[in-house]
Design an enzyme around this catalytic site. Structure first.
Site, mmCIF file in Angstrom:
data_model
loop_
_atom_site.group_PDB
_atom_site.id
_atom_site.type_symbol
_atom_site.label_atom_id
_atom_site.label_comp_id
_atom_site.label_asym_id
_atom_site.label_seq_id
_atom_site.Cartn_x
_atom_site.Cartn_y
_atom_site.Cartn_z
ATOM 1 N N CYS A 67 1.666 8.518 11.794
ATOM 2 C CA CYS A 67 1.309 7.559 10.753
ATOM 3 C C CYS A 67 2.120 6.288 10.966
ATOM 4 O O CYS A 67 3.328 6.356 11.200
ATOM 5 C CB CYS A 67 1.632 8.168 9.390
ATOM 6 S SG CYS A 67 1.206 7.084 8.007
ATOM 7 N N HIS A 88 -7.076 11.550 6.640
ATOM 8 C CA HIS A 88 -5.704 11.017 6.563
ATOM 9 C C HIS A 88 -5.710 9.681 5.806
ATOM 10 O O HIS A 88 -4.870 9.453 4.930
ATOM 11 C CB HIS A 88 -5.158 10.856 7.993
ATOM 12 C CG HIS A 88 -3.790 10.268 8.100
ATOM 13 N ND1 HIS A 88 -2.713 10.961 8.623
ATOM 14 C CD2 HIS A 88 -3.309 9.029 7.789
ATOM 15 C CE1 HIS A 88 -1.632 10.174 8.601
ATOM 16 N NE2 HIS A 88 -1.974 8.992 8.105
ATOM 17 N N GLU A 89 -6.676 8.817 6.131
ATOM 18 C CA GLU A 89 -6.728 7.488 5.495
ATOM 19 C C GLU A 89 -7.193 7.573 4.037
ATOM 20 O O GLU A 89 -6.704 6.829 3.190
ATOM 21 C CB GLU A 89 -7.645 6.552 6.292
ATOM 22 C CG GLU A 89 -7.214 6.311 7.743
ATOM 23 C CD GLU A 89 -5.761 5.915 7.910
ATOM 24 O OE1 GLU A 89 -5.233 5.175 7.056
ATOM 25 O OE2 GLU A 89 -5.134 6.362 8.885
ATOM 26 N N HIS A 121 -4.325 8.348 2.055
ATOM 27 C CA HIS A 121 -3.484 7.158 1.821
ATOM 28 C C HIS A 121 -3.917 6.392 0.576
ATOM 29 O O HIS A 121 -3.081 6.033 -0.248
ATOM 30 C CB HIS A 121 -3.574 6.180 3.012
ATOM 31 C CG HIS A 121 -2.521 6.394 4.048
ATOM 32 N ND1 HIS A 121 -1.175 6.327 3.783
ATOM 33 C CD2 HIS A 121 -2.612 6.636 5.391
ATOM 34 C CE1 HIS A 121 -0.485 6.533 4.904
ATOM 35 N NE2 HIS A 121 -1.342 6.739 5.894
HETATM 36 CO CO CO Z 1 -1.017 7.159 7.870
#
Ligand code: CO
Length: 160
Positions: A89, A131-132, A135
């Site tokens: 990341c 993953h995004e 976020h």
């Molecule tokens: Co990330």
């Protein structure tokens, strides 16, 4: 190039707001900056709150080039077909670890032209999108990490 916010900055923990005005010229400029920053930083993905902007948008760079994903809605995850893979990341330089995620997802999102898109993603693309999407919901890969493969989690420990 925009500055990439590193952990433990608070903006990484907020649930970002929906994008309302895709056609705003400042927002269109931001999209270009987000893409450019991801590419220059050599990332597979970059979410807006990682560059200090509280909005539900991210860039991905996996399987088929650079994509802009706005207001994603993941309505299906293959919860019975999950895969462990290594992730890094840009907000945690030097840290890599194993994360288990559904192998396949289906989602709706708006692109940079405001068009509603639907995709079925699997493999690396599905991993990056998840993953995004985490976020922009204030969720980080360290929350889900099974094992550190490179770097040291203690280097990023929050100060009490
Ligand atoms: Co990330």
């Amino acid at each position: 190039m925009l500055e990439i916010i590193k952990y433990p900055s608070k903006i990484l923990r907020i649930k970002s707001r929906k994008v309302k005005n895709i056609f705003d010229s400042q927002f269109q400029k931001f999209i270009e900056d987000l893409k450019e920053t991801m590419i220059k930083a050599d990332g597979l993905g970059l979410a807006a709150n990682q560059v200090n902007k509280d909005l539900r948008i991210f860039a991905v760079n996996a399987q088929g080039g650079v994509k802009i994903i706005i207001n994603p809605f993941i309505y299906y995850k293959s919860l019975f077909n999950q895969e462990i893979g290594e992730e890094g990341c840009l907000s945690f330089p030097g840290l890599f670890g194993l994360v288990k995620r559904p192998k396949k997802i289906r989602l709706f999102y708006r692109d940079e032209n405001g068009r509603l898109n639907h995709i079925v993603a699997s493999g690396l693309l599905a991993r990056v999108i998840q993953h995004e999407t985490d976020h922009i919901n204030g969720v980080l890969f360290i929350d889900k990490m099974l094992k550190v493969t490179k770097g040291d989690l203690e280097d990023y420990a929050e100060k009490f």
